[in-house]
Design a protein around this motif. Structure first.
Motif, PDB file in Angstrom:
ATOM      1  N   GLN A  96       1.006  -1.249   0.074  1.00  0.00           N
ATOM      2  CA  GLN A  96       0.103  -0.072  -0.060  1.00  0.00           C
ATOM      3  C   GLN A  96       1.015   1.319   0.114  1.00  0.00           C
ATOM      4  OE1 GLN A  96      -2.983   0.024   3.136  1.00  0.00           O
ATOM      5  NE2 GLN A  96      -3.767   1.712   2.282  1.00  0.00           N
ATOM      6  N   GLY A  97       0.376   2.347  -0.729  1.00  0.00           N
ATOM      7  CA  GLY A  97       1.179   3.347  -0.767  1.00  0.00           C
ATOM      8  C   GLY A  97       1.332   4.248  -2.237  1.00  0.00           C
ATOM      9  N   GLY A  98       0.751   3.454  -3.013  1.00  0.00           N
ATOM     10  CA  GLY A  98       0.900   3.856  -4.620  1.00  0.00           C
ATOM     11  C   GLY A  98      -0.748   4.350  -4.995  1.00  0.00           C
ATOM     12  N   VAL A 111       1.522   8.316  -8.141  1.00  0.00           N
ATOM     13  CA  VAL A 111       2.654   8.531  -7.232  1.00  0.00           C
ATOM     14  C   VAL A 111       2.840   7.627  -6.161  1.00  0.00           C
ATOM     15  CG1 VAL A 111       0.823   9.857  -5.840  1.00  0.00           C
ATOM     16  CG2 VAL A 111       3.000  10.368  -5.328  1.00  0.00           C
ATOM     17  N   GLY A 112       4.102   7.020  -5.794  1.00  0.00           N
ATOM     18  CA  GLY A 112       4.228   6.141  -4.787  1.00  0.00           C
ATOM     19  C   GLY A 112       5.104   6.857  -3.749  1.00  0.00           C
ATOM     20  N   VAL A 113       4.466   6.439  -2.511  1.00  0.00           N
ATOM     21  CA  VAL A 113       5.174   7.090  -0.978  1.00  0.00           C
ATOM     22  C   VAL A 113       5.538   6.101  -0.192  1.00  0.00           C
ATOM     23  CG1 VAL A 113       4.508   8.728   0.734  1.00  0.00           C
ATOM     24  CG2 VAL A 113       3.208   8.716  -1.200  1.00  0.00           C
ATOM     25  N   SER A 114       6.972   6.019   0.192  1.00  0.00           N
ATOM     26  CA  SER A 114       7.366   5.410   1.211  1.00  0.00           C
ATOM     27  C   SER A 114       8.112   5.937   2.572  1.00  0.00           C
ATOM     28  CB  SER A 114       8.558   4.187   0.498  1.00  0.00           C
ATOM     29  OG  SER A 114       9.194   3.443   1.661  1.00  0.00           O
ATOM     30  N   GLY A 118       3.282   2.721   8.014  1.00  0.00           N
ATOM     31  CA  GLY A 118       2.219   1.806   7.423  1.00  0.00           C
ATOM     32  C   GLY A 118       1.914   2.294   6.164  1.00  0.00           C
ATOM     33  N   GLY A 119       1.720   1.541   5.400  1.00  0.00           N
ATOM     34  CA  GLY A 119       1.276   1.843   3.914  1.00  0.00           C
ATOM     35  C   GLY A 119      -0.013   2.800   3.913  1.00  0.00           C
TER      36      GLY A 119
END
Length: 141
Positions: A96-98, A111-114, A118-119
């Motif tokens: 999770q996170g895209g 957009v992807g986030v890291s 937690g996602g």
């Protein structure tokens, strides 16, 4: 002949920046990567204290969106049966996170986030950033 819409450099940069700032306001140090509709990186930002590998993970989350056509968390939930197999494909990770970037009915990229704990928090930052640019996206040519 056909016309294809894609995300431009300025919008990609603005989305990545706003995503990092949204997470920063929540107390998280993250990286955000914006890719175009073909999975080509258009913008990447790592906040000052975000871990080194957050850039790679964020890009791979965004690529999962391009591959699946849906947000990476939804894809992970819907396709639990093949998630582990897909994680062996170079350049994508099913976490999770895209989040998809769309404008006037066309998918422009993702957009992807890291880096958040937690996602769901990564995804929330991306959604918050995209909401800020909702009008700009809606009236994109």
């Amino acid at each position: 002949m056909f016309t294809v819409k894609n995300i431009g450099m300025e919008l990609a940069r603005d989305i990545a920046s706003e995503t990092v700032l949204a997470c920063r306001k929540m107390g998280y140090q993250v990286s955000a990567v914006v890719v175009d509709r073909n999975g080509i990186q258009r913008a990447a930002l790592r906040d000052d204290l975000a871990a080194q590998f957050t850039l790679q993970i964020a890009e791979e989350k965004a690529n999962a969106v391009v591959m699946s056509g849906m947000n990476s968390g939804a894809f992970r939930k819907n396709r639990e049966d093949i998630r582990m197999d897909l994680n062996h494909i170079n350049g994508i990770i099913i976490m999770q996170g895209g989040v998809a970037i769309t404008a006037a009915g066309s998918r422009l990229g993702a957009v992807g986030v890291s880096g958040a704990p937690g996602g769901e928090k990564d995804e929330a930052c991306a959604i918050q950033a995209l909401e800020k640019f909702e009008e700009r996206l809606e009236f994109a040519d």
